[in-house]
Design an enzyme around this catalytic site. Structure first.
Site, short mmCIF file in Angstrom:
data_model
loop_
_atom_site.label_atom_id
_atom_site.label_comp_id
_atom_site.label_asym_id
_atom_site.label_seq_id
_atom_site.Cartn_x
_atom_site.Cartn_y
_atom_site.Cartn_z
N GLU A 257 4.26 3.47 -23.36
CA GLU A 257 4.52 2.05 -23.59
C GLU A 257 4.08 1.71 -25.01
O GLU A 257 2.91 1.85 -25.34
CB GLU A 257 3.75 1.18 -22.59
CG GLU A 257 4.12 -0.30 -22.72
CD GLU A 257 3.05 -1.26 -22.21
OE1 GLU A 257 3.38 -2.40 -21.89
OE2 GLU A 257 1.87 -0.86 -22.15
N ASP B 296 0.83 -1.21 0.00
CA ASP B 296 0.00 0.00 0.00
C ASP B 296 0.87 1.26 0.00
O ASP B 296 2.10 1.18 0.08
CB ASP B 296 -0.97 -0.01 1.20
CG ASP B 296 -0.25 -0.38 2.49
OD1 ASP B 296 0.85 0.14 2.72
OD2 ASP B 296 -0.77 -1.23 3.26
N HIS C 93 6.89 -5.07 -14.69
CA HIS C 93 5.93 -5.96 -14.03
C HIS C 93 5.32 -6.99 -14.97
O HIS C 93 4.55 -7.84 -14.53
CB HIS C 93 4.83 -5.11 -13.40
CG HIS C 93 4.05 -4.36 -14.45
ND1 HIS C 93 4.63 -3.36 -15.21
CD2 HIS C 93 2.77 -4.47 -14.88
CE1 HIS C 93 3.73 -2.89 -16.06
NE2 HIS C 93 2.59 -3.55 -15.87
N ASP C 94 5.59 -6.91 -16.27
CA ASP C 94 5.06 -7.88 -17.24
C ASP C 94 6.13 -8.89 -17.67
O ASP C 94 5.82 -9.81 -18.43
CB ASP C 94 4.58 -7.16 -18.51
CG ASP C 94 3.40 -6.24 -18.27
OD1 ASP C 94 2.60 -6.51 -17.36
OD2 ASP C 94 3.28 -5.24 -19.02
N ASP D 101 0.11 3.62 -20.58
CA ASP D 101 -0.08 2.21 -20.91
C ASP D 101 -0.48 2.06 -22.39
O ASP D 101 -1.34 2.81 -22.87
CB ASP D 101 -1.21 1.67 -20.01
CG ASP D 101 -1.29 0.17 -20.00
OD1 ASP D 101 -0.28 -0.47 -19.63
OD2 ASP D 101 -2.35 -0.38 -20.35
N ASP E 82 0.84 6.00 -13.64
CA ASP E 82 0.61 5.09 -14.76
C ASP E 82 -0.79 5.34 -15.30
O ASP E 82 -1.79 5.03 -14.64
CB ASP E 82 0.74 3.65 -14.23
CG ASP E 82 1.08 2.67 -15.32
OD1 ASP E 82 0.63 2.88 -16.46
OD2 ASP E 82 1.78 1.68 -15.02
O1 TEU Z 1 0.91 -4.18 -21.12
C1 TEU Z 1 0.73 -4.23 -22.50
C2 TEU Z 1 0.73 -5.52 -23.08
O2 TEU Z 1 0.52 -5.66 -24.26
C3 TEU Z 1 0.97 -6.66 -22.18
O3 TEU Z 1 -0.22 -7.34 -22.09
C4 TEU Z 1 1.99 -7.48 -22.71
O4 TEU Z 1 1.72 -7.82 -24.03
C5 TEU Z 1 2.07 -8.74 -21.95
O5 TEU Z 1 1.98 -8.51 -20.60
C6 TEU Z 1 3.39 -9.33 -22.21
O6 TEU Z 1 3.37 -10.47 -21.52
C7 TEU Z 1 0.27 -3.18 -20.42
C8 TEU Z 1 0.56 -3.32 -18.94
O7 TEU Z 1 1.92 -3.14 -18.72
C9 TEU Z 1 0.04 -4.66 -18.49
O8 TEU Z 1 0.36 -4.91 -17.14
C10 TEU Z 1 -1.44 -4.65 -18.68
O9 TEU Z 1 -1.96 -5.92 -18.36
C11 TEU Z 1 -1.83 -4.32 -20.12
O10 TEU Z 1 -1.12 -3.19 -20.61
C12 TEU Z 1 -3.29 -3.97 -20.20
O11 TEU Z 1 -3.52 -2.75 -19.57
#
Ligand code: TEU
Length: 541
Positions: free
Chosen positions: A242, A30, A316-317, A200, A99
């Site tokens: 992004e 948090d 984070h992805d 995003d 974000d």
């Molecule tokens: O990510 C963009 C996106 O295309 C991701 O889904 C990516 O392709 C995938 O995670 C790769 O494994 C952004 C954000 O960073 C992500 O956390 C979100 O889930 C997504 O947009 C939707 O808002």
């Protein structure tokens, strides 16, 4: 007041709030938890925090599904906490980057709830709809998180478009009133004192579903320039889009030095190098160092003077870089994590650290029952249904699943890594007993102290910002060596990308060059590198 283009010397730290620090024992990180760690971040030397979404959200996609853009999700705290975070960070010269998820909202956003009621509703056109013709989907477009990109709403007898989950309806940027609403939201936060925004999937906002176009729609740059003028223009904020579709040509528009769009974008060309071309991220392929160099070389040289790079391995992805392109064994984890940092920190651009990367945190090897990510869970179900072997699917998840990056931050060796006193929402990686911030703070040879040193070096020499990049060994499959030529100094970076010993370096380093940092304690040999050895030299011309 920060100087113009301050973000060119900055290092940005990304926080995934759910997993950073929990102040109240509910197992979820948090805002108060973040405030309690500002001293840690100040000591690291960062200039800004990119905060993943903390807005009100049903959390179908961990906050990337927003139901109120100007309020804080109670799970993270309230507006007073947010204001306090902005203020206390500012006192430490740390800015807060929000974000902005403006491509889609949550299906529980009041706009969408209204939009679904009738075609005449003012908010209907805030989203992207196509008529129902004999129950057929408008076309065969697929959503990123599985299934069709269209979902039917009986009340209006139409399908809405969603590039991601069903719970993430796409916003219709062709509607000028919608765009104005989004600008109002951004200005609301600018007034609260944030230092910038991360946008995003911003290359996907000008979608043209009838042409099956998602990224780079015809109106994209017009919309972005309008947003720029109506919100952050001339306010000395940092903005990063992004853009999975970015090429060096489009990146020159997105990060035009005239300030008409963004400061920089995240591009993913390097990130896509270890998957089978034309297939999905789950279809794994080995990384070839020469291919990585080709991509980095292109971005470093083509954007020089014409745009600006963001430098990152992680977010984070993405899976943890030390597990992906380094080596996360006890023997090589630290050296390889430092080597990967060295490659990136010598380059031109703004470096991003994803929480825990500075500790050399690793992938998690979670069981499927412990996974929480919508993308992973949907893919698992989809592939098993298609008859894939369960072990192969788990291999892909362990290598690429987004939960790898989302396990709680490892603060110390007490239960749950000091992240929470409660039950963590996602399992803590078992290795927290020997990989954690408290131990690394006092260990002079830790990954953490190496990051601190790299950040200090970047602040000390202008060559990191201005030097011209040259790849010194483009065909070498083991050694990554490049130089940055500045007016006063030349920086040379030499890295062994493998666990092999005695790897020859086929360039000569002038005797007068000074070794300014290395990931081994003793001097070593500049002609023969040890496993994952990395060295940075500085020369005065
Ligand atoms: O990510 C963009 C996106 O295309 C991701 O889904 C990516 O392709 C995938 O995670 C790769 O494994 C952004 C954000 O960073 C992500 O956390 C979100 O889930 C997504 O947009 C939707 O808002």
């Amino acid at each position: 007041m920060r100087k113009t283009d301050w973000w060119k010397d900055a290092v940005i730290y990304q926080i995934y709030p759910k997993s950073f620090c929990d102040s109240d024992g509910d197992g979820i990180g948090d805002i108060k938890g973040i405030i309690s760690k500002l001293d840690y971040l100040e000591k690291l030397g960062i200039d800004a925090i990119w905060l993943c979404p903390i807005f009100k959200s049903p959390q179908a996609d961990n906050g990337y599904d927003i139901s109120d853009y100007t309020d804080i999700d109670p799970m993270f705290g309230d507006m007073a906490d947010m204001e306090k975070l902005i203020k206390e960070a500012k006192e430490r010269n740390i800015g807060i980057i929000l974000d902005m998820v403006l491509n889609h909202s949550s299906d529980e956003h009041p706009w969408f709830k209204e939009a679904k009621k009738s075609r005449d509703n003012k908010f209907h056109d805030y989203y992207v709809w196509r008529d129902n013709k004999d129950g057929q989907l408008p076309n065969d477009m697929r959503a990123t998180f599985g299934g069709p990109a269209w979902t039917y709403v009986p009340e209006v007898d139409r399908f809405y478009f969603h590039q991601f989950a069903i719970a993430q309806p796409d916003l219709n940027w062709d509607n000028p009133e919608l765009r104005e609403e989004l600008y109002r939201i951004m200005n609301f936060w600018i007034e609260k004192g944030v230092c910038g925004f991360r946008f995003d999937v911003i290359d996907q906002v000008a979608k043209e579903p009838d042409n099956k176009v998602t990224a780079n729609g015809a109106n994209l740059h017009d919309y972005l320039r309008e947003m720029n003028l109506k919100t952050f223009h001339g306010k000395n904020l940092v903005t990063v889009g992004e853009t999975w579709s970015a090429t060096t040509d489009t990146a020159k528009l997105f990060s035009n030095p005239d300030g008409s769009e963004f400061s920089m974008v995240f591009q993913f060309e390097h990130i896509l190098l270890d998957q089978i071309p034309g297939k999905e991220k789950w279809d794994l392929a080995p990384l070839k160092l020469t291919e990585l160099k080709k991509v980095m070389n292109k971005w470093q040289t083509e954007l020089y003077g014409k745009g600006w790079n963001s430098l990152f391995w992680n977010n984070h992805d993405l899976p943890r870089i030390v597990s992906r392109w380094g080596n996360d064994s006890d023997e090589f984890r630290e050296v390889s994590a430092k080597m990967l940092a060295t490659i990136l920190y010598g380059m031109q651009g703004t470096p991003y650290i994803y929480q825990g990367e500075e500790l050399g945190m690793t992938n998690a090897d979670l069981d499927i029952k412990d996974c929480k990510d919508i993308e992973t869970l949907n893919m698992y179900a989809e592939r098993l249904e298609k008859g894939y072997d369960v072990e192969d699917v788990m291999t892909s998840i362990h290598a690429r699943g987004r939960d790898n990056a989302r396990t709680p931050m490892q603060w110390n060796d007490t239960e749950n890594s000091g992240f929470t006193t409660g039950e963590p929402w996602l399992k803590v990686n078992d290795n927290y007993k020997h990989i954690n911030a408290l131990d690394e703070d006092v260990d002079q040879n830790s990954v953490l102290n190496y990051y601190r040193a790299l950040i200090k070096l970047r602040k000390k020499y202008d060559v990191f910002k201005d030097g011209r990049y040259v790849d010194l060994l483009p065909t070498d499959e083991r050694v990554y060596a490049y130089e940055r030529k500045g007016e006063k100094y030349t920086l040379t970076v030499v890295c062994n990308f493998t666990k092999e010993n005695d790897v020859p370096v086929n360039i000569s380093i002038p005797d007068k060059d000074k070794l300014i940092i290395s990931n081994y304690c003793d001097a070593g040999d500049d002609k023969l590198l040890r496993p994952f050895e990395s060295r940075m030299y500085m020369s005065i011309m």
